[in-house]
Design a protein around this motif. Sequence first.
Motif, mmCIF file in Angstrom:
data_model
loop_
_atom_site.group_PDB
_atom_site.id
_atom_site.type_symbol
_atom_site.label_atom_id
_atom_site.label_comp_id
_atom_site.label_asym_id
_atom_site.label_seq_id
_atom_site.Cartn_x
_atom_site.Cartn_y
_atom_site.Cartn_z
ATOM 1 N N ALA A 1 0.835 -1.210 0.000
ATOM 2 C CA ALA A 1 0.000 0.000 0.000
ATOM 3 C C ALA A 1 0.863 1.250 0.000
ATOM 4 O O ALA A 1 0.539 2.251 -0.668
ATOM 5 N N ASP A 2 1.971 1.224 0.729
ATOM 6 C CA ASP A 2 2.899 2.363 0.729
ATOM 7 C C ASP A 2 3.487 2.587 -0.661
ATOM 8 O O ASP A 2 3.638 3.728 -1.108
ATOM 9 N N LEU A 3 3.812 1.489 -1.343
ATOM 10 C CA LEU A 3 4.382 1.605 -2.690
ATOM 11 C C LEU A 3 3.382 2.221 -3.666
ATOM 12 O O LEU A 3 3.773 2.816 -4.666
ATOM 13 N N HIS A 4 2.083 2.058 -3.361
ATOM 14 C CA HIS A 4 1.041 2.665 -4.189
ATOM 15 C C HIS A 4 0.664 4.062 -3.687
ATOM 16 O O HIS A 4 -0.295 4.655 -4.185
ATOM 17 N N HIS A 5 1.401 4.561 -2.708
ATOM 18 C CA HIS A 5 1.213 5.921 -2.177
ATOM 19 C C HIS A 5 -0.189 6.144 -1.613
ATOM 20 O O HIS A 5 -0.764 7.226 -1.758
ATOM 21 N N LEU A 6 -0.735 5.108 -0.968
ATOM 22 C CA LEU A 6 -2.034 5.273 -0.324
ATOM 23 C C LEU A 6 -1.846 5.997 1.009
ATOM 24 O O LEU A 6 -0.834 5.828 1.690
ATOM 25 N N GLY A 7 -2.831 6.798 1.372
ATOM 26 C CA GLY A 7 -2.791 7.471 2.666
ATOM 27 C C GLY A 7 -2.871 6.479 3.812
ATOM 28 O O GLY A 7 -3.264 5.312 3.617
ATOM 29 N N LYS A 8 -2.531 6.923 5.022
ATOM 30 C CA LYS A 8 -2.448 6.022 6.167
ATOM 31 C C LYS A 8 -3.762 5.301 6.426
ATOM 32 O O LYS A 8 -3.802 4.083 6.616
ATOM 33 N N ARG A 9 -4.867 6.047 6.436
ATOM 34 C CA ARG A 9 -6.176 5.433 6.697
ATOM 35 C C ARG A 9 -6.573 4.500 5.553
ATOM 36 O O ARG A 9 -7.057 3.392 5.782
ATOM 37 N N GLU A 10 -6.321 4.944 4.314
ATOM 38 C CA GLU A 10 -6.706 4.153 3.144
ATOM 39 C C GLU A 10 -5.905 2.860 3.071
ATOM 40 O O GLU A 10 -6.438 1.802 2.740
ATOM 41 N N ARG A 11 -4.616 2.939 3.363
ATOM 42 C CA ARG A 11 -3.797 1.734 3.248
ATOM 43 C C ARG A 11 -4.231 0.688 4.261
ATOM 44 O O ARG A 11 -4.226 -0.522 3.970
ATOM 45 N N ARG A 12 -4.639 1.120 5.467
ATOM 46 C CA ARG A 12 -5.093 0.145 6.458
ATOM 47 C C ARG A 12 -6.447 -0.445 6.064
ATOM 48 O O ARG A 12 -6.699 -1.637 6.266
ATOM 49 N N ARG A 13 -7.312 0.391 5.491
ATOM 50 C CA ARG A 13 -8.621 -0.105 5.053
ATOM 51 C C ARG A 13 -8.473 -1.128 3.934
ATOM 52 O O ARG A 13 -9.050 -2.224 3.996
ATOM 53 N N VAL A 14 -7.694 -0.782 2.903
ATOM 54 C CA VAL A 14 -7.504 -1.677 1.763
ATOM 55 C C VAL A 14 -6.835 -2.974 2.197
ATOM 56 O O VAL A 14 -7.247 -4.077 1.801
ATOM 57 N N SER A 15 -5.814 -2.865 3.036
ATOM 58 C CA SER A 15 -5.105 -4.060 3.504
ATOM 59 C C SER A 15 -6.032 -4.984 4.278
ATOM 60 O O SER A 15 -6.049 -6.209 4.053
ATOM 61 N N ALA A 16 -6.826 -4.412 5.176
ATOM 62 C CA ALA A 16 -7.741 -5.227 5.983
ATOM 63 C C ALA A 16 -8.792 -5.896 5.110
ATOM 64 O O ALA A 16 -9.120 -7.085 5.307
#
Length: 324
Positions: free
Chosen positions: A112-127
């Motif tokens: 998610a970091d490599l895709h430059h997602l924001g902190k909240r978005e990266r946790r949502r997508v990952s979960a």
Amino acid sequence: MPTSSREARPVPAAVTAVGLRKSYGEKTVLDGIDLRIPAGSVFALLGPNGAGKTTVVKILSTLVSADGGQAQVAGHDIATSPDGVRAAIGVTGQFSAVDGLITGEENMLLMADLHHLGKRERRRVSAELLERFDLTEAARKPASTYSGGMKRRLDIAMTLVGNPRIIFLDEPTTGLDPRSRHTMWQIIRELVAEGATVLLTTQYLEEADELADRIAVLHGGRVAAQGTAEELKRIVPGGHMRLRFSDPAAYRSAATALRTAVRDDEALTLQLPSGGSQRELRAVLDRLDSAGIEADELTVHTPDLDDVFFALTGGTDRPKEMAR
């Protein structure tokens, strides 16, 4: 006359390639590959090791450059707009991209970091993806403790972080047990049902037959044939109908009624060429009924992808069969 809106319209291509060529030194790996992959479909590249399947994926995903030919992925030219191609695709290679030293969740967050997602978005997508791939319970365990099937599911989940429209899966089920393989098949079907386009490379005949809307058989750096599984099977002769009898008198009568049949007097069987159609089958049964003859067993063999591969490659470098 204006075209009716109800008439079927051609499905746009997600990927096209014309004349792709690639050599490494004196070895020609691709010798003019043409492909058209309709959007929202599964397209399988079938062939043994060394057939050029992975090289096609690497070129289309801009990992390596072609020596010749042209290709477009999601409307972007692979040579002049590689960034546009990369933004539209996800790639799961033959070898896992999972880092075994960190947890499954950390692998997802890293992607998610490599895709430059924001902190909240990266946790949502990952979960969400961990839940979708049934990895929530194991999410905080080191990925090195995962089974082969779990690692492959995590690998694909990481591929989906950027919500790609086109997904390249390079031999995604190699080394998996039958249960994990079928789970992977279901995941692929779900991705396509949601609108994704999947380019799948495989050495497994049954996998291509089970999943692919269209199949290209690679041999010697060229596309030996491509089409639907049924279209490919029709290019191979050898379909036949086999009748077995236990009564020698019935066998002799059937042989007289079906004069074109190949006889096996020892096994009391008759074999007739057949394309497997209902009309052919009915015609043979009607002739037997008219003569008052009943076979003890009737089987129909139609060519499968195994037969197709042998016919197209001369029987060399046979792909793997599925574990059953």
